[in-house]
Design a protein around this motif. Structure first.
Motif, PDB file in Angstrom:
ATOM      1  N   TYR A   1       0.883  -1.248  -0.140  1.00 54.25           N
ATOM      2  CA  TYR A   1      -0.052  -0.079  -0.014  1.00 54.25           C
ATOM      3  C   TYR A   1       0.849   1.230  -0.094  1.00 54.25           C
ATOM      4  O   TYR A   1       0.324   2.405  -0.065  1.00 54.25           O
ATOM      5  CB  TYR A   1      -0.911  -0.153   1.261  1.00 54.25           C
ATOM      6  CG  TYR A   1      -2.330  -1.060   1.008  1.00 54.25           C
ATOM      7  CD1 TYR A   1      -3.364  -0.510   0.293  1.00 54.25           C
ATOM      8  CD2 TYR A   1      -2.148  -2.223   1.049  1.00 54.25           C
ATOM      9  CE1 TYR A   1      -4.426  -1.132  -0.093  1.00 54.25           C
ATOM     10  CE2 TYR A   1      -3.392  -3.034   0.799  1.00 54.25           C
ATOM     11  CZ  TYR A   1      -4.342  -2.498   0.323  1.00 54.25           C
ATOM     12  OH  TYR A   1      -5.256  -3.508  -0.137  1.00 54.25           O
TER      13      TYR A   1
ATOM     14  N   GLN B   1      -5.171  -0.850  -8.801  1.00 52.11           N
ATOM     15  CA  GLN B   1      -6.181  -1.365  -8.200  1.00 52.11           C
ATOM     16  C   GLN B   1      -7.393  -0.542  -7.963  1.00 52.11           C
ATOM     17  O   GLN B   1      -8.621  -0.961  -8.205  1.00 52.11           O
ATOM     18  CB  GLN B   1      -5.912  -1.895  -6.476  1.00 52.11           C
ATOM     19  CG  GLN B   1      -6.945  -2.184  -5.745  1.00 52.11           C
ATOM     20  CD  GLN B   1      -6.569  -2.845  -4.398  1.00 52.11           C
ATOM     21  OE1 GLN B   1      -6.153  -4.201  -4.465  1.00 52.11           O
ATOM     22  NE2 GLN B   1      -6.262  -2.054  -3.380  1.00 52.11           N
ATOM     23  N   ARG B   2      -7.260   0.894  -7.812  1.00 48.35           N
ATOM     24  CA  ARG B   2      -8.456   1.663  -7.923  1.00 48.35           C
ATOM     25  C   ARG B   2      -9.047   1.622  -9.419  1.00 48.35           C
ATOM     26  O   ARG B   2     -10.276   1.643  -9.340  1.00 48.35           O
ATOM     27  CB  ARG B   2      -7.756   3.138  -7.495  1.00 48.35           C
ATOM     28  CG  ARG B   2      -7.378   3.494  -5.982  1.00 48.35           C
ATOM     29  CD  ARG B   2      -7.046   4.737  -6.144  1.00 48.35           C
ATOM     30  NE  ARG B   2      -6.268   5.139  -4.455  1.00 48.35           N
ATOM     31  CZ  ARG B   2      -5.929   5.993  -4.276  1.00 48.35           C
ATOM     32  NH1 ARG B   2      -5.762   7.212  -5.077  1.00 48.35           N
ATOM     33  NH2 ARG B   2      -5.650   6.294  -2.959  1.00 48.35           N
ATOM     34  N   LYS B   3      -8.209   1.865 -10.280  1.00 48.93           N
ATOM     35  CA  LYS B   3      -8.785   1.440 -11.710  1.00 48.93           C
ATOM     36  C   LYS B   3      -9.536   0.302 -12.011  1.00 48.93           C
ATOM     37  O   LYS B   3     -10.787   0.275 -12.625  1.00 48.93           O
ATOM     38  CB  LYS B   3      -7.664   1.848 -12.792  1.00 48.93           C
ATOM     39  CG  LYS B   3      -8.184   1.671 -14.369  1.00 48.93           C
ATOM     40  CD  LYS B   3      -6.989   1.859 -15.126  1.00 48.93           C
ATOM     41  CE  LYS B   3      -7.413   2.073 -16.583  1.00 48.93           C
ATOM     42  NZ  LYS B   3      -6.384   2.013 -17.564  1.00 48.93           N
TER      43      LYS B   3
ATOM     44  N   ARG C   1     -13.014   0.388 -10.135  1.00 48.42           N
ATOM     45  CA  ARG C   1     -13.636   1.126 -10.579  1.00 48.42           C
ATOM     46  C   ARG C   1     -14.282   0.556 -12.174  1.00 48.42           C
ATOM     47  O   ARG C   1     -15.579   0.620 -12.137  1.00 48.42           O
ATOM     48  CB  ARG C   1     -13.248   2.309 -11.180  1.00 48.42           C
ATOM     49  CG  ARG C   1     -14.086   3.580 -11.847  1.00 48.42           C
ATOM     50  CD  ARG C   1     -13.486   4.709 -12.315  1.00 48.42           C
ATOM     51  NE  ARG C   1     -12.917   5.479 -11.446  1.00 48.42           N
ATOM     52  CZ  ARG C   1     -13.630   6.467 -10.468  1.00 48.42           C
ATOM     53  NH1 ARG C   1     -15.107   6.536 -10.748  1.00 48.42           N
ATOM     54  NH2 ARG C   1     -13.017   7.207  -9.531  1.00 48.42           N
TER      55      ARG C   1
ATOM     56  N   GLU D   1      -7.289   3.761   2.838  1.00 43.69           N
ATOM     57  CA  GLU D   1      -7.370   3.238   1.367  1.00 43.69           C
ATOM     58  C   GLU D   1      -8.563   2.608   0.976  1.00 43.69           C
ATOM     59  O   GLU D   1      -9.253   2.911  -0.024  1.00 43.69           O
ATOM     60  CB  GLU D   1      -5.961   2.447   0.927  1.00 43.69           C
ATOM     61  CG  GLU D   1      -5.841   1.894  -0.431  1.00 43.69           C
ATOM     62  CD  GLU D   1      -6.227   3.048  -1.470  1.00 43.69           C
ATOM     63  OE1 GLU D   1      -6.401   2.806  -2.666  1.00 43.69           O
ATOM     64  OE2 GLU D   1      -5.815   4.279  -1.232  1.00 43.69           O
TER      65      GLU D   1
ATOM     66  N   GLU E   1     -10.903   5.429   0.327  1.00 41.05           N
ATOM     67  CA  GLU E   1     -10.904   5.882  -0.713  1.00 41.05           C
ATOM     68  C   GLU E   1     -11.482   4.837  -1.947  1.00 41.05           C
ATOM     69  O   GLU E   1     -12.195   5.376  -2.967  1.00 41.05           O
ATOM     70  CB  GLU E   1      -9.432   6.099  -1.321  1.00 41.05           C
ATOM     71  CG  GLU E   1      -9.225   6.546  -2.685  1.00 41.05           C
ATOM     72  CD  GLU E   1      -9.770   7.890  -3.059  1.00 41.05           C
ATOM     73  OE1 GLU E   1     -10.126   8.142  -4.004  1.00 41.05           O
ATOM     74  OE2 GLU E   1     -10.299   8.625  -1.997  1.00 41.05           O
ATOM     75  N   LEU E   2     -11.230   3.490  -1.925  1.00 36.81           N
ATOM     76  CA  LEU E   2     -11.924   2.553  -2.723  1.00 36.81           C
ATOM     77  C   LEU E   2     -13.381   2.884  -2.608  1.00 36.81           C
ATOM     78  O   LEU E   2     -14.168   2.605  -3.534  1.00 36.81           O
ATOM     79  CB  LEU E   2     -11.481   1.226  -2.383  1.00 36.81           C
ATOM     80  CG  LEU E   2      -9.972   1.092  -2.590  1.00 36.81           C
ATOM     81  CD1 LEU E   2      -9.525  -0.568  -2.348  1.00 36.81           C
ATOM     82  CD2 LEU E   2      -9.516   1.123  -4.123  1.00 36.81           C
TER      83      LEU E   2
ATOM     84  N   ILE F   1     -14.766   5.554  -4.439  1.00 37.20           N
ATOM     85  CA  ILE F   1     -14.736   5.181  -6.063  1.00 37.20           C
ATOM     86  C   ILE F   1     -15.946   4.413  -6.361  1.00 37.20           C
ATOM     87  O   ILE F   1     -16.699   4.721  -7.403  1.00 37.20           O
ATOM     88  CB  ILE F   1     -13.359   4.734  -6.387  1.00 37.20           C
ATOM     89  CG1 ILE F   1     -12.281   5.793  -6.241  1.00 37.20           C
ATOM     90  CG2 ILE F   1     -13.653   3.833  -7.746  1.00 37.20           C
ATOM     91  CD1 ILE F   1     -10.882   4.692  -6.279  1.00 37.20           C
TER      92      ILE F   1
END
Length: 454
Positions: free
Chosen positions: A128, A137-139, A142, A178, A181-182, A185
Motif C-alpha cells: 500500500y 487497484q483503484r482503476k 472502478r 485506502e 478511498e476505494l 470510488i
C-alpha cells in the motif's frame, strides 16, 4: 455513513419473519423484485421505530437469507435462500454450460448477489506504499463497478475480505484509509448500492480504526465462527453504530478446535456443527444492528478437510445444517430431511491404530422420514497444504478401500498399511439428495506402543 441512510417512522416488517411464507411462493421474491425493473434497484439502509436496521430494496424491507458460494444455486433457491455472497471478479465471471455468468444465473433464479471485489492483501505481497499498485487497484475496482452496477441481481458491493489479516493495529490507519478511498470510488460510480467490507471478528481496536478512518463504509461485515454467537454484544459495545452483516459463519474452525495428542485439529461432529451454526444464527438474528447472515460455505471446499465448512458434500448432497438453515429461511423444514449421524462406536476415534489392523465401527444414524440409508466411508491422508484465510489448498490423496459394509448400521474398517496421519469420513446417505458425514482423525503406527489394538 452513506447518504442513503435514513430514519423510517413506518411500522416496517418483522426483520426475521420476512421469509416465512413459503407456501405462498414468496420466499425467493423477498430480495428479488427485479424481473421487470427498467433501472437498477435502489438499496437503502434505514432504522425503523424500534431502532432496528433494515435493508430496503425499491421501497420494501428485504431480509437476507444468505449463503457464501455459488454451487447448486437451484437447490439454494428451492430451499429458501435468496442471496449469495462472492469474493472476487472470477466468481462473477464464472459461466455455466449455457454461457450464463453468476449474476445472470442468480437473476434467473430470483436471487440477489453481494458482488465481491477482491482487495489486495499485504500478506499476499500487495504494497500500500506502492503508488503504482494502489492506482492500478483503484482503476480495476472502478471498472468492475461500472461493469455490474446496473445488473438487477446486484444487492451490495463486498469491497474486500479480511484485508487486515496479519496486520498490526498500527497498520490499520493506512489500510482503512485506502479502503475508504476505494469505497468513495465505488459510490462515485454507483450511488445505488451500499458498500460492505468484511473483517475478521469484532475486535474493538479494529472497529475503532474503521470508524475513524473508513467513514464511507455502509455495512460492517463480520466473518466469525467460534465467536459468532458473541458478535451482537461485541458490536453493541463497540464504536460501530450502523448495520452489520454476519458475512461468514459456520462451525468452529481448525484454529479454535481441540486437537489430538499428536497436535492436529479435530473436526466437529455433525451434531456439534448443528449446535454451533444454530447458536450463531439465532444470536445474530435477534440483533437490531444485523441486517443479514451468509452461511459459509454454500458448496464444498478443501479447507483443512473437504467437509469442514461445506454445507454441501463434495459429492453434492445437502447436509443436516442445510435443513436447519432452510427452516430459518422459510419457516418450514424441507420436504425430505438429510440423515443424521449422531455418534459412532469406535475405540480408536481421534486416536491410534496398528497398521493393517481390522475393526468394526457401529454408526448411530437417524432419518426423520425413516428412508433407507446407505453407509460408506473413505480415508484421506492428513493435509500438509493447510492455509489461512481461505487460501487455496490442495486436496490430499484419498484411500477408497478402507471401509466395507458389515451389516445394519455397521462398517468394517481396515487401517492403512503405511504409518502416518489420516482422516476417516463415514457417510450416511438417503435416496433424496441428503447425506451426513462423520469425520475423525487417526494415526497409524507399527510398534506395540499403539494405544489401541483390536
Amino acid at each position: 455513513m452513506l447518504n442513503l441512510f435514513s430514519y423510517s417512522t413506518g411500522t416496517g416488517l418483522n426483520h426475521w419473519a420476512v421469509c416465512l411464507s413459503v407456501l405462498a411462493g414468496s420466499v425467493i421474491a423477498v430480495c428479488a423484485e427485479t424481473q421487470s425493473q427498467a433501472s437498477p434497484p435502489l438499496i437503502e439502509l434505514r432504522q425503523n421505530e424500534n431502532n432496528r436496521w433494515q435493508l430496503i430494496r425499491n421501497g420494501q424491507p428485504c431480509t437476507i437469507c444468505g449463503g457464501g458460494g455459488q454451487e447448486r444455486l437451484d437447490l439454494f433457491a428451492q430451499l429458501g435462500g435468496n442471496s449469495v455472497r462472492t469474493w472476487g471478479l472470477s466468481d462473477l465471471e464464472e459461466t455455466d454450460d449455457s454461457g450464463s455468468d453468476l449474476m445472470d444465473r442468480a437473476h434467473q433464479l430470483g436471487l440477489t448477489v453481494v458482488a465481491g471485489i477482491w482487495v489486495g492483501h499485504p500478506r499476499h505481497g500487495f504494497d500500500y506504499n506502492d503508488k503504482t499498485q494502489v492506482a492500478a487497484q483503484r482503476k480495476h475496482i472502478r471498472n468492475i463497478v461500472h461493469r455490474y452496477k446496473n445488473h438487477p441481481a446486484l444487492l451490495l458491493w463486498g469491497l474486500g475480505n479480511e484485508v487486515e489479516m496479519q496486520q498490526s493495529p498500527d497498520q490499520y490507519p493506512q489500510l482503512f484509509s485506502e479502503l475508504n478511498e476505494l469505497a468513495r470510488i465505488v459510490k462515485e460510480e454507483d450511488p445505488n448500492h451500499p458498500v460492505m467490507t468484511s473483517i475478521i471478528g469484532a475486535d474493538p481496536k479494529k472497529i475503532q480504526a474503521i470508524t475513524e478512518y473508513y467513514p464511507q463504509l455502509d455495512i460492517l461485515g463480520i466473518n466469525s465462527y467460534g465467536a459468532a454467537r458473541l458478535a451482537p454484544q461485541k458490536i453493541t459495545a463497540s464504536d460501530w453504530k450502523g448495520p452489520y452483516i454476519l458475512s461468514e459463519f459456520g462451525p468452529n474452525g481448525p484454529w479454535e478446535s481441540p486437537k489430538t495428542s499428536w497436535g492436529v485439529p479435530i473436526e466437529p461432529t455433525p451434531e456439534q456443527k448443528m449446535e454451533m451454526v444454530s447458536t450463531s444464527y439465532e444470536a445474530n438474528a435477534e440483533s437490531p444492528q444485523c441486517v443479514g447472515l451468509y452461511a459459509f460455505r454454500w458448496g464444498s471446499k478443501q479447507e483443512f478437510t473437504s467437509t469442514w465448512f461445506g454445507l454441501l458434500l463434495p459429492t453434492g448432497e445437502k447436509t443436516p445444517v442445510v435443513d436447519y438453515l432452510s427452516k430459518q429461511w422459510t419457516g418450514c423444514w424441507p420436504t425430505n430431511r438429510s440423515p443424521q449421524i449422531e455418534s459412532i462406536r469406535f475405540a480408536a476415534e481421534n486416536s491410534e491404530v496398528r497398521a493393517g489392523s481390522s475393526h468394526t465401527i457401529r454408526i448411530n444414524v437417524s432419518d426423520f422420514e425413516n428412508d433407507p440409508i446407505t453407509l460408506s466411508g473413505w480415508v484421506m491422508e492428513e493435509s500438509r497444504d493447510t492455509g489461512i484465510g481461505g487460501d487455496v489448498e490442495q486436496v490430499p490423496p484419498k484411500l477408497d478401500h478402507c471401509f466395507e459394509p458389515a451389516g445394519k448400521n455397521t462398517l468394517s474398517f481396515t487401517a492403512p498399511g503405511e504409518t502416518g496421519e489420516y482422516r476417516a469420513f463415514i457417510k450416511a446417505a438417503d435416496r433424496h439428495g441428503g447425506a451426513c458425514v462423520y469425520p475423525f482423525p487417526f494415526r497409524v503406527k507399527q510398534d506395540p506402543s499403539c494405544k489401541f489394538e483390536p
